[in-house]
Design a protein around this motif. Structure first.
Motif, short mmCIF file in Angstrom:
data_model
loop_
_atom_site.label_atom_id
_atom_site.label_comp_id
_atom_site.label_asym_id
_atom_site.label_seq_id
_atom_site.Cartn_x
_atom_site.Cartn_y
_atom_site.Cartn_z
N LEU A 85 61.12 136.47 -51.86
CA LEU A 85 61.23 137.64 -51.00
C LEU A 85 60.34 137.48 -49.77
CD1 LEU A 85 62.42 140.45 -50.54
CD2 LEU A 85 60.53 141.38 -51.89
N ASN A 86 59.11 137.03 -49.98
CA ASN A 86 58.19 136.82 -48.87
C ASN A 86 58.72 135.75 -47.91
OD1 ASN A 86 56.40 138.76 -49.72
ND2 ASN A 86 55.06 137.33 -50.79
N ALA A 87 59.28 134.69 -48.44
CA ALA A 87 59.84 133.63 -47.60
C ALA A 87 61.00 134.17 -46.79
CB ALA A 87 60.28 132.45 -48.47
N SER A 88 61.81 135.01 -47.39
CA SER A 88 62.94 135.62 -46.69
C SER A 88 62.47 136.54 -45.57
CB SER A 88 63.81 136.39 -47.68
OG SER A 88 64.85 137.06 -47.02
N VAL A 89 61.44 137.32 -45.85
CA VAL A 89 60.88 138.23 -44.84
C VAL A 89 60.29 137.42 -43.69
CG1 VAL A 89 59.03 139.90 -44.39
CG2 VAL A 89 60.47 140.14 -46.43
N LEU A 90 59.55 136.37 -43.99
CA LEU A 90 58.97 135.52 -42.95
C LEU A 90 60.04 134.85 -42.11
CD1 LEU A 90 55.92 133.89 -44.78
CD2 LEU A 90 55.88 135.58 -42.94
N GLU A 91 61.08 134.38 -42.76
CA GLU A 91 62.19 133.75 -42.05
C GLU A 91 62.84 134.75 -41.09
OE1 GLU A 91 66.48 132.04 -43.34
OE2 GLU A 91 64.77 131.20 -44.42
N ASN A 92 63.03 135.97 -41.56
CA ASN A 92 63.61 137.02 -40.72
C ASN A 92 62.69 137.35 -39.54
OD1 ASN A 92 65.50 139.00 -40.00
ND2 ASN A 92 64.36 140.58 -41.09
N LEU A 93 61.40 137.43 -39.77
CA LEU A 93 60.45 137.71 -38.70
C LEU A 93 60.42 136.59 -37.66
CD1 LEU A 93 57.44 139.25 -40.67
CD2 LEU A 93 59.01 140.44 -39.13
N LEU A 94 60.52 135.35 -38.10
CA LEU A 94 60.57 134.22 -37.18
C LEU A 94 61.83 134.26 -36.33
CD1 LEU A 94 59.16 131.28 -39.32
CD2 LEU A 94 58.16 132.28 -37.27
N GLU A 95 62.94 134.62 -36.93
CA GLU A 95 64.20 134.73 -36.19
C GLU A 95 64.10 135.83 -35.12
OE1 GLU A 95 68.74 136.08 -37.15
OE2 GLU A 95 67.78 134.75 -38.60
N ILE A 96 63.52 136.96 -35.48
CA ILE A 96 63.34 138.05 -34.53
C ILE A 96 62.40 137.62 -33.40
CG2 ILE A 96 62.36 140.37 -34.24
CD1 ILE A 96 63.45 140.97 -37.10
N ALA A 97 61.33 136.91 -33.73
CA ALA A 97 60.39 136.43 -32.72
C ALA A 97 61.07 135.47 -31.74
CB ALA A 97 59.20 135.75 -33.39
N GLU A 98 61.93 134.59 -32.25
CA GLU A 98 62.66 133.67 -31.38
C GLU A 98 63.61 134.43 -30.46
OE1 GLU A 98 64.49 130.94 -34.11
OE2 GLU A 98 62.62 129.84 -34.46
N GLN A 99 64.27 135.45 -30.98
CA GLN A 99 65.16 136.27 -30.16
C GLN A 99 64.36 136.99 -29.07
OE1 GLN A 99 67.07 138.80 -33.03
NE2 GLN A 99 68.50 137.22 -33.71
N ASN A 100 63.19 137.50 -29.43
CA ASN A 100 62.33 138.19 -28.46
C ASN A 100 61.87 137.23 -27.36
OD1 ASN A 100 62.58 140.65 -29.75
ND2 ASN A 100 60.64 140.46 -30.85
N ASP A 101 61.53 136.00 -27.74
CA ASP A 101 61.13 134.99 -26.74
C ASP A 101 62.27 134.70 -25.78
OD1 ASP A 101 58.54 134.71 -27.64
OD2 ASP A 101 58.94 132.88 -28.79
N LYS A 102 63.48 134.56 -26.32
CA LYS A 102 64.65 134.30 -25.49
C LYS A 102 64.88 135.47 -24.52
CE LYS A 102 69.59 133.43 -25.63
NZ LYS A 102 70.81 133.41 -26.44
N LEU A 103 64.77 136.69 -25.02
CA LEU A 103 64.95 137.87 -24.19
C LEU A 103 63.88 137.94 -23.10
CD1 LEU A 103 66.44 140.52 -23.62
CD2 LEU A 103 64.98 141.60 -25.34
N ALA A 104 62.65 137.65 -23.45
CA ALA A 104 61.56 137.67 -22.46
C ALA A 104 61.82 136.64 -21.36
CB ALA A 104 60.22 137.41 -23.14
N ASP A 105 62.30 135.46 -21.74
CA ASP A 105 62.63 134.42 -20.76
C ASP A 105 63.77 134.88 -19.83
OD1 ASP A 105 60.70 132.70 -21.70
OD2 ASP A 105 62.10 131.52 -22.93
N GLN A 106 64.78 135.50 -20.41
CA GLN A 106 65.91 136.00 -19.60
C GLN A 106 65.43 137.05 -18.61
OE1 GLN A 106 68.25 137.08 -23.09
NE2 GLN A 106 69.93 135.84 -22.29
N ILE A 107 64.64 137.99 -19.08
CA ILE A 107 64.14 139.06 -18.21
C ILE A 107 63.26 138.48 -17.11
CG2 ILE A 107 62.63 141.09 -18.14
CD1 ILE A 107 63.78 141.80 -20.94
N HIS A 108 62.45 137.49 -17.45
CA HIS A 108 61.59 136.85 -16.45
C HIS A 108 62.43 136.17 -15.37
CE1 HIS A 108 58.10 134.83 -14.81
NE2 HIS A 108 58.78 133.70 -14.83
N ARG A 109 63.46 135.41 -15.77
CA ARG A 109 64.33 134.74 -14.80
C ARG A 109 65.03 135.74 -13.89
NH1 ARG A 109 65.50 131.52 -19.23
NH2 ARG A 109 67.49 132.56 -19.59
#
Length: 75
Positions: free
Chosen positions: A9-33
């Motif tokens: 369960l913890n591994a699944s939660v961490l995996e989900n959090l990492l996916e969300i963090a990657e999406q947030n990074d992509k969004l931040a890059d798009q907004i910056h551009r």
């Protein structure tokens, strides 16, 4: 068995959090551009074209509207 289930369960939660963090990074890059592109606009017409182009290309927005107030006073 319960400990193993908690680890999974913890591994699944961490995996989900990492996916969300990657999406947030992509969004931040798009907004910056987009922000840099809009700041570099040469005039209002160019800004509007870039605004709609960026929404279409960066965010895959098919329809958008831009409302401006009191632009005559500032240009």
């Amino acid at each position: 068995a319960n400990k193993n289930k908690n680890l999974q369960l913890n591994a699944s939660v961490l995996e989900n959090l990492l996916e969300i963090a990657e999406q947030n990074d992509k969004l931040a890059d798009q907004i910056h551009r987009i922000t840099i592109d809009l700041i570099n606009s040469t005039d209002l017409e160019n800004l509007i074209i870039k605004f709609h182009s960026n929404l279409t290309n960066e965010f895959k927005v098919q329809h958008s509207a831009l409302r401006l107030w009191n632009i005559g006073k500032k240009i």
